[in-house]
Design a protein around this motif. Structure first.
Motif, PDB file in Angstrom:
ATOM      1  N   ASP A  14       0.650  -1.244  -0.101  1.00 54.13           N
ATOM      2  CA  ASP A  14      -0.030   0.144   0.054  1.00 54.13           C
ATOM      3  C   ASP A  14       0.727   1.326  -0.105  1.00 54.13           C
ATOM      4  O   ASP A  14       0.616   2.143  -0.754  1.00 54.13           O
ATOM      5  CB  ASP A  14      -0.945  -0.004   1.134  1.00 54.13           C
ATOM      6  CG  ASP A  14      -2.061  -1.036   1.086  1.00 54.13           C
ATOM      7  OD1 ASP A  14      -2.272  -1.614  -0.024  1.00 54.13           O
ATOM      8  OD2 ASP A  14      -2.587  -1.452   2.068  1.00 54.13           O
ATOM      9  N   VAL A  15       1.997   1.265   0.672  1.00 53.69           N
ATOM     10  CA  VAL A  15       2.753   2.583   0.853  1.00 53.69           C
ATOM     11  C   VAL A  15       3.455   2.510  -0.666  1.00 53.69           C
ATOM     12  O   VAL A  15       3.636   3.663  -1.137  1.00 53.69           O
ATOM     13  CB  VAL A  15       3.818   1.970   2.095  1.00 53.69           C
ATOM     14  CG1 VAL A  15       5.080   3.216   1.714  1.00 53.69           C
ATOM     15  CG2 VAL A  15       3.176   2.439   3.272  1.00 53.69           C
ATOM     16  N   LYS A  16       3.934   1.509  -1.070  1.00 51.51           N
ATOM     17  CA  LYS A  16       4.698   1.498  -2.392  1.00 51.51           C
ATOM     18  C   LYS A  16       3.647   2.157  -3.540  1.00 51.51           C
ATOM     19  O   LYS A  16       4.157   3.077  -4.091  1.00 51.51           O
ATOM     20  CB  LYS A  16       4.941   0.207  -2.840  1.00 51.51           C
ATOM     21  CG  LYS A  16       5.970   0.237  -4.198  1.00 51.51           C
ATOM     22  CD  LYS A  16       6.192  -1.283  -4.491  1.00 51.51           C
ATOM     23  CE  LYS A  16       5.139  -1.628  -5.424  1.00 51.51           C
ATOM     24  NZ  LYS A  16       5.289  -2.582  -6.557  1.00 51.51           N
ATOM     25  N   ASP A  17       2.537   1.790  -3.586  1.00 52.52           N
ATOM     26  CA  ASP A  17       1.472   2.273  -4.230  1.00 52.52           C
ATOM     27  C   ASP A  17       1.313   3.561  -4.175  1.00 52.52           C
ATOM     28  O   ASP A  17       1.020   4.350  -5.102  1.00 52.52           O
ATOM     29  CB  ASP A  17       0.030   1.365  -4.355  1.00 52.52           C
ATOM     30  CG  ASP A  17       0.212  -0.092  -4.548  1.00 52.52           C
ATOM     31  OD1 ASP A  17       1.273  -0.504  -5.396  1.00 52.52           O
ATOM     32  OD2 ASP A  17      -0.533  -0.731  -4.200  1.00 52.52           O
ATOM     33  N   GLU A  18       1.166   3.945  -3.131  1.00 53.09           N
ATOM     34  CA  GLU A  18       0.914   5.554  -2.688  1.00 53.09           C
ATOM     35  C   GLU A  18       2.092   6.319  -3.233  1.00 53.09           C
ATOM     36  O   GLU A  18       1.944   7.333  -3.699  1.00 53.09           O
ATOM     37  CB  GLU A  18       0.754   5.703  -1.273  1.00 53.09           C
ATOM     38  CG  GLU A  18       0.473   7.146  -0.692  1.00 53.09           C
ATOM     39  CD  GLU A  18      -1.021   7.491  -1.175  1.00 53.09           C
ATOM     40  OE1 GLU A  18      -1.161   9.003  -1.256  1.00 53.09           O
ATOM     41  OE2 GLU A  18      -1.958   6.777  -1.654  1.00 53.09           O
ATOM     42  N   VAL A  19       3.436   5.887  -2.645  1.00 50.78           N
ATOM     43  CA  VAL A  19       4.465   6.413  -3.312  1.00 50.78           C
ATOM     44  C   VAL A  19       4.671   6.885  -4.750  1.00 50.78           C
ATOM     45  O   VAL A  19       4.933   7.697  -5.472  1.00 50.78           O
ATOM     46  CB  VAL A  19       5.747   6.158  -2.635  1.00 50.78           C
ATOM     47  CG1 VAL A  19       7.184   6.623  -3.154  1.00 50.78           C
ATOM     48  CG2 VAL A  19       5.697   6.084  -1.130  1.00 50.78           C
ATOM     49  N   VAL A  20       4.218   5.779  -5.324  1.00 44.67           N
ATOM     50  CA  VAL A  20       4.445   5.579  -6.956  1.00 44.67           C
ATOM     51  C   VAL A  20       3.295   6.506  -7.487  1.00 44.67           C
ATOM     52  O   VAL A  20       3.536   7.225  -8.442  1.00 44.67           O
ATOM     53  CB  VAL A  20       4.453   4.092  -7.523  1.00 44.67           C
ATOM     54  CG1 VAL A  20       4.267   4.077  -8.995  1.00 44.67           C
ATOM     55  CG2 VAL A  20       5.583   3.290  -7.080  1.00 44.67           C
ATOM     56  N   GLY A  21       2.201   6.507  -6.832  1.00 47.46           N
ATOM     57  CA  GLY A  21       1.149   7.411  -7.255  1.00 47.46           C
ATOM     58  C   GLY A  21       1.658   8.826  -7.103  1.00 47.46           C
ATOM     59  O   GLY A  21       1.208   9.712  -8.009  1.00 47.46           O
ATOM     60  N   ILE A  22       2.121   9.170  -5.995  1.00 50.07           N
ATOM     61  CA  ILE A  22       2.566  10.449  -5.744  1.00 50.07           C
ATOM     62  C   ILE A  22       3.710  10.981  -7.030  1.00 50.07           C
ATOM     63  O   ILE A  22       3.670  11.895  -7.415  1.00 50.07           O
ATOM     64  CB  ILE A  22       3.020  10.653  -4.391  1.00 50.07           C
ATOM     65  CG1 ILE A  22       1.836  10.826  -3.239  1.00 50.07           C
ATOM     66  CG2 ILE A  22       3.671  12.209  -4.088  1.00 50.07           C
ATOM     67  CD1 ILE A  22       2.112  10.781  -2.032  1.00 50.07           C
ATOM     68  N   ALA A  23       4.425   9.980  -7.247  1.00 52.98           N
ATOM     69  CA  ALA A  23       5.844  10.280  -7.867  1.00 52.98           C
ATOM     70  C   ALA A  23       4.951  10.536  -9.564  1.00 52.98           C
ATOM     71  O   ALA A  23       5.656  11.327 -10.258  1.00 52.98           O
ATOM     72  CB  ALA A  23       6.756   9.264  -7.970  1.00 52.98           C
TER      73      ALA A  23
END
Length: 72
Positions: A14-23
């Motif tokens: 979930d954190v990885k998906d959030e960081v990728v989405g923000i990037a």
């Protein structure tokens, strides 16, 4: 034995998906503003505390902001 609740997702994914989405989304992503606010608050708190430096506070602020977005 690792019995995992099927409702409970993997926090790291979930954190990885959030960081990728923000990037990828940049300023248009709904998570950008809260994460930047968390970074600012953490950096200021780190600068004011005698033991913690501002980079440590910045990283902690980003971590807390992302975690709070993911846990919603």
């Amino acid at each position: 034995m690792t019995d995992k609740n099927p409702q409970e997702g993997n926090i790291f994914e979930d954190v990885k998906d959030e960081v990728v989405g923000i990037a990828k989304g940049g300023a248009k992503h709904p998570g950008t503003k809260p994460v930047l606010t968390g970074a600012t608050v953490g950096a200021v708190a780190g600068a004011l505390l005698p033991v913690v430096t501002w980079p440590v506070g910045l990283i902690a602020g980003v971590g807390i902001a992302i975690y709070s977005r993911v846990k919603k």
